[in-house]
Design an enzyme around this catalytic site. Structure first.
Site, PDB file in Angstrom:
ATOM      1  N   SER A  63     -16.738 -39.739 -32.089  1.00  0.00           N
ATOM      2  CA  SER A  63     -15.880 -38.554 -32.050  1.00  0.00           C
ATOM      3  C   SER A  63     -16.490 -37.425 -31.254  1.00  0.00           C
ATOM      4  O   SER A  63     -15.896 -36.356 -31.135  1.00  0.00           O
ATOM      5  CB  SER A  63     -15.615 -38.061 -33.476  1.00  0.00           C
ATOM      6  OG  SER A  63     -16.766 -37.460 -34.024  1.00  0.00           O
ATOM      7  N   THR A  89     -15.536 -34.375 -34.737  1.00  0.00           N
ATOM      8  CA  THR A  89     -16.174 -33.265 -34.028  1.00  0.00           C
ATOM      9  C   THR A  89     -17.472 -33.002 -34.742  1.00  0.00           C
ATOM     10  O   THR A  89     -17.644 -33.432 -35.876  1.00  0.00           O
ATOM     11  CB  THR A  89     -15.264 -32.010 -34.166  1.00  0.00           C
ATOM     12  OG1 THR A  89     -14.031 -32.258 -33.537  1.00  0.00           O
ATOM     13  CG2 THR A  89     -15.890 -30.763 -33.587  1.00  0.00           C
ATOM     14  N   THR A 144     -16.936 -31.956 -29.221  1.00  0.00           N
ATOM     15  CA  THR A 144     -16.038 -33.033 -29.641  1.00  0.00           C
ATOM     16  C   THR A 144     -15.520 -33.840 -28.462  1.00  0.00           C
ATOM     17  O   THR A 144     -15.521 -33.357 -27.330  1.00  0.00           O
ATOM     18  CB  THR A 144     -14.816 -32.428 -30.375  1.00  0.00           C
ATOM     19  OG1 THR A 144     -14.059 -33.478 -30.981  1.00  0.00           O
ATOM     20  CG2 THR A 144     -13.897 -31.682 -29.434  1.00  0.00           C
ATOM     21  N   ARG A 157      -4.982 -32.648 -22.983  1.00  0.00           N
ATOM     22  CA  ARG A 157      -4.831 -31.954 -24.276  1.00  0.00           C
ATOM     23  C   ARG A 157      -6.162 -31.283 -24.660  1.00  0.00           C
ATOM     24  O   ARG A 157      -7.222 -31.872 -24.566  1.00  0.00           O
ATOM     25  CB  ARG A 157      -4.431 -32.964 -25.354  1.00  0.00           C
ATOM     26  CG  ARG A 157      -4.339 -32.378 -26.782  1.00  0.00           C
ATOM     27  CD  ARG A 157      -5.609 -32.600 -27.571  1.00  0.00           C
ATOM     28  NE  ARG A 157      -5.456 -32.249 -28.988  1.00  0.00           N
ATOM     29  CZ  ARG A 157      -6.469 -32.189 -29.846  1.00  0.00           C
ATOM     30  NH1 ARG A 157      -7.694 -32.458 -29.451  1.00  0.00           N
ATOM     31  NH2 ARG A 157      -6.266 -31.858 -31.095  1.00  0.00           N
ATOM     32  N   VAL A 158      -6.068 -30.041 -25.084  1.00  0.00           N
ATOM     33  CA  VAL A 158      -7.244 -29.321 -25.587  1.00  0.00           C
ATOM     34  C   VAL A 158      -6.961 -28.948 -27.035  1.00  0.00           C
ATOM     35  O   VAL A 158      -5.901 -28.408 -27.345  1.00  0.00           O
ATOM     36  CB  VAL A 158      -7.511 -28.054 -24.745  1.00  0.00           C
ATOM     37  CG1 VAL A 158      -8.630 -27.231 -25.362  1.00  0.00           C
ATOM     38  CG2 VAL A 158      -7.870 -28.438 -23.315  1.00  0.00           C
ATOM     39  N   GLY A 159      -7.892 -29.259 -27.902  1.00  0.00           N
ATOM     40  CA  GLY A 159      -7.719 -28.920 -29.319  1.00  0.00           C
ATOM     41  C   GLY A 159      -8.314 -27.563 -29.631  1.00  0.00           C
ATOM     42  O   GLY A 159      -8.413 -26.676 -28.781  1.00  0.00           O
ATOM     43  N   ASP A 160      -8.746 -27.436 -30.864  1.00  0.00           N
ATOM     44  CA  ASP A 160      -9.306 -26.164 -31.298  1.00  0.00           C
ATOM     45  C   ASP A 160     -10.782 -25.995 -30.905  1.00  0.00           C
ATOM     46  O   ASP A 160     -11.267 -24.884 -30.722  1.00  0.00           O
ATOM     47  CB  ASP A 160      -9.194 -26.029 -32.822  1.00  0.00           C
ATOM     48  CG  ASP A 160      -9.839 -27.197 -33.571  1.00  0.00           C
ATOM     49  OD1 ASP A 160      -9.985 -28.288 -32.973  1.00  0.00           O
ATOM     50  OD2 ASP A 160     -10.188 -27.027 -34.753  1.00  0.00           O
ATOM     51  N   THR A 198     -13.673 -28.741 -38.103  1.00  0.00           N
ATOM     52  CA  THR A 198     -13.377 -30.090 -37.640  1.00  0.00           C
ATOM     53  C   THR A 198     -12.031 -30.467 -38.241  1.00  0.00           C
ATOM     54  O   THR A 198     -11.635 -29.933 -39.270  1.00  0.00           O
ATOM     55  CB  THR A 198     -14.431 -31.117 -38.121  1.00  0.00           C
ATOM     56  OG1 THR A 198     -14.461 -31.125 -39.549  1.00  0.00           O
ATOM     57  CG2 THR A 198     -15.826 -30.790 -37.602  1.00  0.00           C
ATOM     58  N   GLY A 199     -11.360 -31.400 -37.599  1.00  0.00           N
ATOM     59  CA  GLY A 199     -10.069 -31.845 -38.130  1.00  0.00           C
ATOM     60  C   GLY A 199      -8.942 -31.586 -37.157  1.00  0.00           C
ATOM     61  O   GLY A 199      -9.184 -31.370 -35.964  1.00  0.00           O
ATOM     62  N   GLY A 216      -6.868 -30.225 -34.781  1.00  0.00           N
ATOM     63  CA  GLY A 216      -7.028 -29.012 -33.987  1.00  0.00           C
ATOM     64  C   GLY A 216      -5.768 -28.190 -33.861  1.00  0.00           C
ATOM     65  O   GLY A 216      -5.819 -26.954 -33.865  1.00  0.00           O
TER      66      GLY A 216
HETATM   67  N1  ASP Z   1     -10.740 -30.569 -34.003  1.00  0.00           N
HETATM   68  C1  ASP Z   1     -10.850 -31.578 -32.988  1.00  0.00           C
HETATM   69  C2  ASP Z   1      -9.662 -31.534 -32.112  1.00  0.00           C
HETATM   70  O1  ASP Z   1      -8.565 -31.316 -32.601  1.00  0.00           O
HETATM   71  C3  ASP Z   1     -10.975 -32.932 -33.499  1.00  0.00           C
HETATM   72  C4  ASP Z   1     -11.652 -33.083 -34.802  1.00  0.00           C
HETATM   73  O2  ASP Z   1     -12.370 -32.255 -35.256  1.00  0.00           O
HETATM   74  O3  ASP Z   1     -11.466 -34.114 -35.447  1.00  0.00           O
HETATM   75  O4  ASP Z   1      -9.798 -31.806 -30.944  1.00  0.00           O
END
Ligand code: ASP
Length: 356
Positions: free
Chosen positions: A83, A209, A227, A237-240, A260-261, A263
């Protein structure tokens, strides 16, 4: 303070005594490093985990952010963590695209990279954006060219055999269904969830992450998040994680928070910023984190994202520490643990939860 304490016992009690014998500097902060659970799991073939290395460096006098980055580098380079960094699960085109950001509390530096390809350690590039440019965020080709200019070798492919095999299996099963049908808005991660059930993917790493935050003995606070993002994401795509205020926020007078999680759920509310602001109002890191989760739950209204009893059906965790050295990890439901390293050594602790 007992009057009969000798200078030695002051020191033993962790209290700094200035050169003038009767001037006592306020009690030093007890340094601590916290991270998502993988910060206590992966060693990349070495002897230390992320939190151990960061804590060791930080308490040996290294810069607080440099220590945290050296810690997460272990996880970025370890192919077993699918990850983060090298060997991260690729996007829908089979390309590993990495995101990271970092903040240095005392220096008020911030830097991030998003959709970076070909560099195993995006956190190092995020750090260089903070340290060597006037900017806070570089993306895609520009981030890669910046890394090249800074002397990093650009690799053609960051897949490992494992991450490529997982992507091929996903490709075989899907007809890129993660583009949502506006009339149905079915869940785009269903195939990935099914693959996790069958053992293709670590269920913890459909998202995945590492966030790592620390405070040193001088009260200097920093944080870093890195991450490979959501498995099989739409390219670009860009997450958080690389977004300041979402995947990470640090204010040296208040504390640090990272995530984490899922985004998208965090991005919608810029929740790391929210956590820090709640701590500024006096909340303990635990209560500040739970407040952010409440906000996310309130903003989650689409059926595809809810369980039968109306709760978010995805994972999202926050890790927070404040300027007093208090810390917490939080999540929606029991089970998640987070990494801690302080004077008592490295360990996992249970995340506080919003729902039982
Ligand atoms: N937060 C990250 C994202 O959405 C992924 C993750 O933490 O699992 O890109």
């Amino acid at each position: 303070m007992a009057k009969d304490l000798s200078r030695r016992s002051f020191l033993q009690a962790g209290i700094a005594v200035a050169a003038m014998p009767n001037i006592v500097v306020p009690k030093a902060i007890r340094p601590v490093v916290i991270a998502s659970g993988n910060g206590y799991q992966f060693k990349n073939g070495g002897t230390e985990t992320c939190v151990e290395r960061a804590f060791r460096m930080m308490t040996s006098g290294a810069d607080v952010l440099e220590s945290l980055i050296a810690g997460v580098n272990i996880v970025e380079l370890d192919p077993l963590d699918t990850s983060v960094g090298y060997g991260g699960i690729p996007n829908a085109d089979g390309v590993v695209q990495l995101d990271s950001c970092c903040m240095h509390g005392p220096k008020k530096w911030a830097g991030g990279v998003a959709c970076l390809e070909g560099v195993r350690t995006p956190s190092k590039i995020a750090h260089l954006v903070a340290a060597s440019t006037d900017h806070h965020l570089l993306v895609g080709k520009g981030a890669q060219e910046f890394a090249r200019a800074m002397g990093f070798q650009i690799e053609a492919d960051l897949n490992t055999d494992r991450s490529r095999a997982v992507w091929l299996e996903w490709k075989r099963r899907t007809d890129p269904s993660h583009y949502l049908d506006p009339s149905k808005r079915g869940g785009g991660t269903e195939v990935a969830v099914q693959m996790a059930r069958e053992g293709w993917l670590d269920p913890e790493h459909i998202w995945g992450t590492i966030n790592c935050d620390g405070i040193n003995v001088n009260g200097e606070i920093a944080g870093v998040t890195t991450t490979s993002g959501l498995a099989f994401k739409i390219p670009g795509r860009v997450g958080d994680s690389p977004i300041l205020g979402a995947g990470l926020y640090v204010d040296n007078s208040v504390g640090a928070a990272g995530s984490t999680g899922r985004g998208e759920a965090n991005l919608y509310g810029l929740c790391s910023y929210l956590v820090v602001e709640e701590m500024r109002r006096g909340k303990h890191p635990k209560d500040a984190g739970l407040e952010a989760l409440k906000r996310v739950a309130a903003n989650t209204i689409e059926k595809r994202l809810l369980t039968e009893n109306g709760r978010p059906n995805f994972g999202l965790n926050f890790y927070a520490l404040d300027a007093k050295g208090r810390y917490a990890g939080v999540g929606f439901t029991p089970g998640a643990r987070f990494a801690v390293c302080d004077e008592n050594g490295p360990r996992l602790e249970a995340c506080e939860t919003l729902f039982s």
